[in-house]
Design a protein around this motif. Structure first.
Motif, PDB file in Angstrom:
ATOM      1  N   ALA A  18       0.828  -1.206   0.000  1.00  0.00           N
ATOM      2  CA  ALA A  18       0.000   0.000   0.000  1.00  0.00           C
ATOM      3  C   ALA A  18       0.861   1.254   0.000  1.00  0.00           C
ATOM      4  CB  ALA A  18      -0.925   0.001   1.212  1.00  0.00           C
ATOM      5  N   ASN A  19       1.913   1.242   0.783  1.00  0.00           N
ATOM      6  CA  ASN A  19       2.813   2.391   0.861  1.00  0.00           C
ATOM      7  C   ASN A  19       3.486   2.669  -0.483  1.00  0.00           C
ATOM      8  OD1 ASN A  19       4.416   4.445   2.300  1.00  0.00           O
ATOM      9  ND2 ASN A  19       6.108   3.028   1.946  1.00  0.00           N
ATOM     10  N   LEU A  20       3.923   1.619  -1.158  1.00  0.00           N
ATOM     11  CA  LEU A  20       4.573   1.789  -2.456  1.00  0.00           C
ATOM     12  C   LEU A  20       3.607   2.377  -3.487  1.00  0.00           C
ATOM     13  CD1 LEU A  20       6.587  -1.551  -2.720  1.00  0.00           C
ATOM     14  CD2 LEU A  20       7.537   0.746  -2.423  1.00  0.00           C
ATOM     15  N   SER A  21       2.395   1.836  -3.541  1.00  0.00           N
ATOM     16  CA  SER A  21       1.422   2.313  -4.529  1.00  0.00           C
ATOM     17  C   SER A  21       0.969   3.734  -4.220  1.00  0.00           C
ATOM     18  CB  SER A  21       0.206   1.383  -4.560  1.00  0.00           C
ATOM     19  OG  SER A  21       0.579   0.081  -4.937  1.00  0.00           O
ATOM     20  N   HIS A  22       0.715   4.014  -2.952  1.00  0.00           N
ATOM     21  CA  HIS A  22       0.267   5.354  -2.564  1.00  0.00           C
ATOM     22  C   HIS A  22       1.318   6.399  -2.896  1.00  0.00           C
ATOM     23  CE1 HIS A  22      -0.510   8.721   0.249  1.00  0.00           C
ATOM     24  NE2 HIS A  22      -1.755   8.482  -0.096  1.00  0.00           N
ATOM     25  N   ARG A  23       2.568   6.060  -2.728  1.00  0.00           N
ATOM     26  CA  ARG A  23       3.662   6.981  -3.047  1.00  0.00           C
ATOM     27  C   ARG A  23       3.625   7.406  -4.508  1.00  0.00           C
ATOM     28  NH1 ARG A  23       9.331   4.267  -2.879  1.00  0.00           N
ATOM     29  NH2 ARG A  23       8.485   3.467  -4.842  1.00  0.00           N
ATOM     30  N   GLU A  24       3.323   6.457  -5.404  1.00  0.00           N
ATOM     31  CA  GLU A  24       3.293   6.782  -6.829  1.00  0.00           C
ATOM     32  C   GLU A  24       2.102   7.645  -7.186  1.00  0.00           C
ATOM     33  OE1 GLU A  24       6.006   5.994  -8.713  1.00  0.00           O
ATOM     34  OE2 GLU A  24       6.659   5.372  -6.719  1.00  0.00           O
ATOM     35  N   PHE A  25       0.940   7.345  -6.617  1.00  0.00           N
ATOM     36  CA  PHE A  25      -0.226   8.200  -6.847  1.00  0.00           C
ATOM     37  C   PHE A  25       0.032   9.605  -6.324  1.00  0.00           C
ATOM     38  CE2 PHE A  25      -2.580   4.163  -7.216  1.00  0.00           C
ATOM     39  CZ  PHE A  25      -3.321   4.448  -8.358  1.00  0.00           C
ATOM     40  N   PHE A  26       0.650   9.707  -5.159  1.00  0.00           N
ATOM     41  CA  PHE A  26       0.946  11.014  -4.583  1.00  0.00           C
ATOM     42  C   PHE A  26       1.941  11.778  -5.449  1.00  0.00           C
ATOM     43  CE2 PHE A  26       3.478  13.740  -1.722  1.00  0.00           C
ATOM     44  CZ  PHE A  26       2.466  14.590  -1.292  1.00  0.00           C
ATOM     45  N   TYR A  27       2.901  11.082  -6.015  1.00  0.00           N
ATOM     46  CA  TYR A  27       3.889  11.730  -6.864  1.00  0.00           C
ATOM     47  C   TYR A  27       3.236  12.330  -8.108  1.00  0.00           C
ATOM     48  CZ  TYR A  27       8.660  12.658  -8.377  1.00  0.00           C
ATOM     49  OH  TYR A  27       9.826  13.289  -8.731  1.00  0.00           O
ATOM     50  N   VAL A  28       2.314  11.585  -8.708  1.00  0.00           N
ATOM     51  CA  VAL A  28       1.593  12.101  -9.878  1.00  0.00           C
ATOM     52  C   VAL A  28       0.728  13.296  -9.484  1.00  0.00           C
ATOM     53  CG1 VAL A  28      -0.155  11.562 -11.622  1.00  0.00           C
ATOM     54  CG2 VAL A  28       1.614   9.896 -11.087  1.00  0.00           C
ATOM     55  N   TRP A  29       0.014  13.160  -8.377  1.00  0.00           N
ATOM     56  CA  TRP A  29      -0.841  14.258  -7.909  1.00  0.00           C
ATOM     57  C   TRP A  29      -0.008  15.509  -7.602  1.00  0.00           C
ATOM     58  CZ3 TRP A  29      -0.793  16.631  -3.038  1.00  0.00           C
ATOM     59  CH2 TRP A  29      -1.832  17.543  -2.820  1.00  0.00           C
ATOM     60  N   LYS A  30       1.127  15.319  -6.973  1.00  0.00           N
ATOM     61  CA  LYS A  30       1.981  16.448  -6.614  1.00  0.00           C
ATOM     62  C   LYS A  30       2.527  17.135  -7.860  1.00  0.00           C
ATOM     63  CE  LYS A  30       5.940  17.577  -3.642  1.00  0.00           C
ATOM     64  NZ  LYS A  30       6.970  17.004  -2.741  1.00  0.00           N
ATOM     65  N   LYS A  31       2.839  16.357  -8.894  1.00  0.00           N
ATOM     66  CA  LYS A  31       3.425  16.918 -10.112  1.00  0.00           C
ATOM     67  C   LYS A  31       2.395  17.691 -10.941  1.00  0.00           C
ATOM     68  CE  LYS A  31       6.254  15.762 -14.149  1.00  0.00           C
ATOM     69  NZ  LYS A  31       7.321  16.730 -13.815  1.00  0.00           N
ATOM     70  N   TYR A  32       1.152  17.176 -11.008  1.00  0.00           N
ATOM     71  CA  TYR A  32       0.145  17.775 -11.891  1.00  0.00           C
ATOM     72  C   TYR A  32      -0.983  18.490 -11.158  1.00  0.00           C
ATOM     73  CZ  TYR A  32       2.503  15.168 -15.523  1.00  0.00           C
ATOM     74  OH  TYR A  32       3.450  14.686 -16.384  1.00  0.00           O
ATOM     75  N   GLY A  33      -1.055  18.334  -9.846  1.00  0.00           N
ATOM     76  CA  GLY A  33      -2.124  18.976  -9.090  1.00  0.00           C
ATOM     77  C   GLY A  33      -3.415  18.178  -9.081  1.00  0.00           C
ATOM     78  N   VAL A  34      -3.469  17.111  -9.860  1.00  0.00           N
ATOM     79  CA  VAL A  34      -4.607  16.196  -9.906  1.00  0.00           C
ATOM     80  C   VAL A  34      -4.067  14.810 -10.231  1.00  0.00           C
ATOM     81  CG1 VAL A  34      -6.275  17.928 -10.721  1.00  0.00           C
ATOM     82  CG2 VAL A  34      -4.977  16.572 -12.381  1.00  0.00           C
ATOM     83  N   ILE A  35      -4.900  13.808 -10.004  1.00  0.00           N
ATOM     84  CA  ILE A  35      -4.593  12.485 -10.542  1.00  0.00           C
ATOM     85  C   ILE A  35      -5.306  12.400 -11.879  1.00  0.00           C
ATOM     86  CG2 ILE A  35      -4.831   9.994 -10.264  1.00  0.00           C
ATOM     87  CD1 ILE A  35      -4.706  10.373  -7.285  1.00  0.00           C
ATOM     88  N   PRO A  36      -4.575  12.335 -12.996  1.00  0.00           N
ATOM     89  CA  PRO A  36      -5.222  12.320 -14.309  1.00  0.00           C
ATOM     90  C   PRO A  36      -6.159  11.137 -14.464  1.00  0.00           C
ATOM     91  CG  PRO A  36      -2.847  12.669 -14.516  1.00  0.00           C
ATOM     92  CD  PRO A  36      -3.109  12.270 -13.095  1.00  0.00           C
ATOM     93  N   GLU A  37      -7.176  11.317 -15.293  1.00  0.00           N
ATOM     94  CA  GLU A  37      -8.064  10.203 -15.627  1.00  0.00           C
ATOM     95  C   GLU A  37      -7.259   9.014 -16.146  1.00  0.00           C
ATOM     96  OE1 GLU A  37     -11.749   8.237 -16.063  1.00  0.00           O
ATOM     97  OE2 GLU A  37     -11.285  10.140 -15.092  1.00  0.00           O
ATOM     98  N   SER A  38      -6.264   9.333 -16.974  1.00  0.00           N
ATOM     99  CA  SER A  38      -5.360   8.294 -17.467  1.00  0.00           C
ATOM    100  C   SER A  38      -3.967   8.884 -17.594  1.00  0.00           C
ATOM    101  CB  SER A  38      -5.838   7.770 -18.836  1.00  0.00           C
ATOM    102  OG  SER A  38      -4.914   6.862 -19.372  1.00  0.00           O
ATOM    103  N   PHE A  39      -3.018   8.243 -16.950  1.00  0.00           N
ATOM    104  CA  PHE A  39      -1.629   8.667 -17.052  1.00  0.00           C
ATOM    105  C   PHE A  39      -0.921   7.637 -17.916  1.00  0.00           C
ATOM    106  CE2 PHE A  39       2.794   8.845 -15.757  1.00  0.00           C
ATOM    107  CZ  PHE A  39       3.041  10.199 -15.795  1.00  0.00           C
ATOM    108  N   ALA A  40      -0.590   8.048 -19.133  1.00  0.00           N
ATOM    109  CA  ALA A  40      -0.088   7.097 -20.127  1.00  0.00           C
ATOM    110  C   ALA A  40       1.372   6.765 -19.886  1.00  0.00           C
ATOM    111  CB  ALA A  40      -0.292   7.642 -21.534  1.00  0.00           C
ATOM    112  N   GLY A  41       1.728   6.805 -18.684  1.00  0.00           N
ATOM    113  CA  GLY A  41       2.955   6.221 -18.188  1.00  0.00           C
ATOM    114  C   GLY A  41       4.227   6.677 -18.826  1.00  0.00           C
ATOM    115  N   LEU A  42       4.913   5.737 -19.386  1.00  0.00           N
ATOM    116  CA  LEU A  42       6.306   5.941 -19.690  1.00  0.00           C
ATOM    117  C   LEU A  42       6.619   5.587 -21.129  1.00  0.00           C
ATOM    118  CD1 LEU A  42       7.232   4.133 -16.430  1.00  0.00           C
ATOM    119  CD2 LEU A  42       7.316   6.596 -16.750  1.00  0.00           C
ATOM    120  N   VAL A  43       7.553   6.332 -21.697  1.00  0.00           N
ATOM    121  CA  VAL A  43       7.963   6.080 -23.075  1.00  0.00           C
ATOM    122  C   VAL A  43       8.589   4.698 -23.190  1.00  0.00           C
ATOM    123  CG1 VAL A  43       9.498   6.826 -24.912  1.00  0.00           C
ATOM    124  CG2 VAL A  43       8.239   8.523 -23.582  1.00  0.00           C
ATOM    125  N   ILE A  44       9.384   4.321 -22.195  1.00  0.00           N
ATOM    126  CA  ILE A  44      10.000   2.994 -22.159  1.00  0.00           C
ATOM    127  C   ILE A  44       9.143   2.104 -21.273  1.00  0.00           C
ATOM    128  CG2 ILE A  44      12.037   1.677 -21.490  1.00  0.00           C
ATOM    129  CD1 ILE A  44      13.684   4.179 -21.953  1.00  0.00           C
TER     130      ILE A  44
END
Length: 201
Positions: free
Chosen positions: A150-176
């Motif tokens: 739970a801690n690992l997953s929550h950290r990633e959601f928080f990182y996305v939210w912190k970067k964009y100010g929202v959790i996007p409907e879809s975050f198309a992840g990574l080029v690689i």
């Protein structure tokens, strides 16, 4: 009903057990919970040999329409309500289904702190993306006692939210693709100046 679609989601037909179970207890009429439980049991009987569920199905034919699935849209509350129904009503059947489904999710959908979508029949990854409807998952993991995950997953959601100010409907992840990299978290990717794409629909 005429002109009514026969397609529904796993969430749509598998997430009534909590409300209908409560209604049966409040009214003294067991038929509500029995109907919801019948739907849950039918869905569970349709799982793949990997204990994975699809996302959408035809309620008349009983066949899966969409075999790609994950922990987000179309299936999210199926997992959530199974666990909460067990907590509220104490019926072991709910726990048994949830536990098997949870183990399968951790085995076939999880990659580091991320959860991708995969084909329910093979477990092969289909979509590498973070979606807003996955955000309940760390809270569910807390309820089940899987604190480290739970801690690992929550950290990633928080990182996305912190970067964009929202959790996007879809975050198309990574080029690689993640499976081709030794890195597992967004912070590691961005720390290496790799490109990421956010899709806000």
């Amino acid at each position: 009903m005429e002109n009514e679609t026969t397609e529904t989601s796993t969430s749509g037909c598998g997430s009534l057990i909590l409300e209908m179970g409560a209604l049966s207890r409040l009214t003294g009429n067991p038929e509500y919970e029995a109907a919801a439980l019948h739907a849950v049991r039918k869905l569970w009987s349709m799982r793949s040999p990997l204990d994975l569920m699809g996302t959408t199905l035809d309620v008349l034919t009983g066949e899966w329409i969409e075999h790609s699935s994950g922990i987000g849209a179309g299936v999210d509350s199926f997992y959530e309500y199974l666990l909460k129904a067990y907590i509220l009503f104490g019926r072991n059947e709910y726990w048994d289904m949830f536990h098997s489904a949870y183990v399968a999710v951790q085995k076939h959908f999880r990659h580091g702190p991320w959860y991708h979508e995969a084909d329910m029949r093979t477990g092969k990854a289909t979509y590498w993306q973070l979606t807003s409807l996955q955000a309940f998952w760390p809270g569910l993991q807390i309820l089940v006692g899987d604190i480290s995950a739970a801690n690992l997953s929550h950290r990633e959601f928080f990182y996305v939210w912190k970067k964009y100010g929202v959790i996007p409907e879809s975050f198309a992840g990574l080029v690689i693709p993640l499976q081709e990299s030794k890195h597992h978290s967004l912070s590691q990717f961005w720390g290496k100046n790799l490109n990421a794409i956010a899709e806000i629909e």
